[in-house]
Enzyme design. Structure first.
Site, short mmCIF file in Angstrom:
data_model
loop_
_atom_site.label_atom_id
_atom_site.label_comp_id
_atom_site.label_asym_id
_atom_site.label_seq_id
_atom_site.Cartn_x
_atom_site.Cartn_y
_atom_site.Cartn_z
N GLU A 212 0.70 -1.24 0.07
CA GLU A 212 -0.18 0.05 0.01
C GLU A 212 0.78 1.22 0.02
OE1 GLU A 212 -2.92 0.28 3.13
OE2 GLU A 212 -4.06 -1.76 2.36
N HIS B 168 -5.01 0.78 -2.30
CA HIS B 168 -5.37 -0.53 -2.23
C HIS B 168 -5.02 -1.64 -3.30
CE1 HIS B 168 -8.78 0.24 1.23
NE2 HIS B 168 -7.65 0.23 1.74
N ASP C 274 -9.08 0.49 8.42
CA ASP C 274 -9.10 2.11 7.84
C ASP C 274 -10.06 2.53 8.98
OD1 ASP C 274 -7.14 1.67 5.95
OD2 ASP C 274 -8.70 1.20 4.26
N HIS D 190 -4.01 6.59 0.60
CA HIS D 190 -3.19 5.24 0.48
C HIS D 190 -3.71 4.47 -0.63
CE1 HIS D 190 -6.61 3.71 3.19
NE2 HIS D 190 -6.11 2.64 2.98
ZN LIG Z 1 -7.02 0.78 3.43
#
Ligand SMILES: [Zn+2]
Length: 143
Positions: free
Chosen positions: A33, A93, A103, A91
């Site tokens: 990530e 994924h 999250d 960020h």
């Molecule tokens: Zn995440």
């Protein structure tokens, strides 16, 4: 850490150049990530991103991210000197962009911060903000 604003932001404004930069970072770090801090200005409840600080994911994980607290601190100080406000976190994924359970847990800690999440599966982006304990999706304008 969060600013004094409260409630849902109608939209997040990014430039196409910024989106390109974030997509490139996500590609470069894939499948780990990628992450970044977003700073800018809050104009009439619209968050305008003017500065992106790319940050290494200290966990090197495909499922979660962590940013060095010293980098967070320094970036906040620098942004404050530049008259910028903290807008939120970015960020990626290697999966759909929906906020993960982890999250959501961290979103609660970050107050009003906008969470911009990119799905590396199709390069799509979505922005979320925690409002009254729930992750709400907010509009993104790319200029
Ligand atoms: Zn995440």
């Amino acid at each position: 850490m969060a600013s004094s604003r409260s409630g849902l932001l109608p939209k997040l404004q990014l430039t196409s150049e910024q989106v390109r930069k974030l997509r490139k970072e996500a590609r470069d770090k894939y499948p780990v990530e990628a992450c970044a801090l977003l700073f800018g200005r809050l104009i009439k409840e619209k968050a305008v991103v003017t500065k992106i600080v790319i940050a290494p994911n200290t966990l090197q994980s495909m499922a979660r991210f962590e940013i060095d607290p010293q980098l967070v601190f320094d970036s906040f100080e620098q942004a404050e000197q530049e008259g910028l406000e903290f807008v939120g976190l970015f960020h990626s994924h290697p999966a759909p962009y929906n906020p993960s359970v982890i999250d959501i847990r961290f979103m609660r800690l970050w107050g009003d911060a906008v969470w911009l999440i990119l799905s590396s599966t199709d390069d799509s982006v979505a922005a979320f903000q925690m409002v009254k304990g729930k992750a709400r999706r907010i509009r993104i304008d790319v200029e």
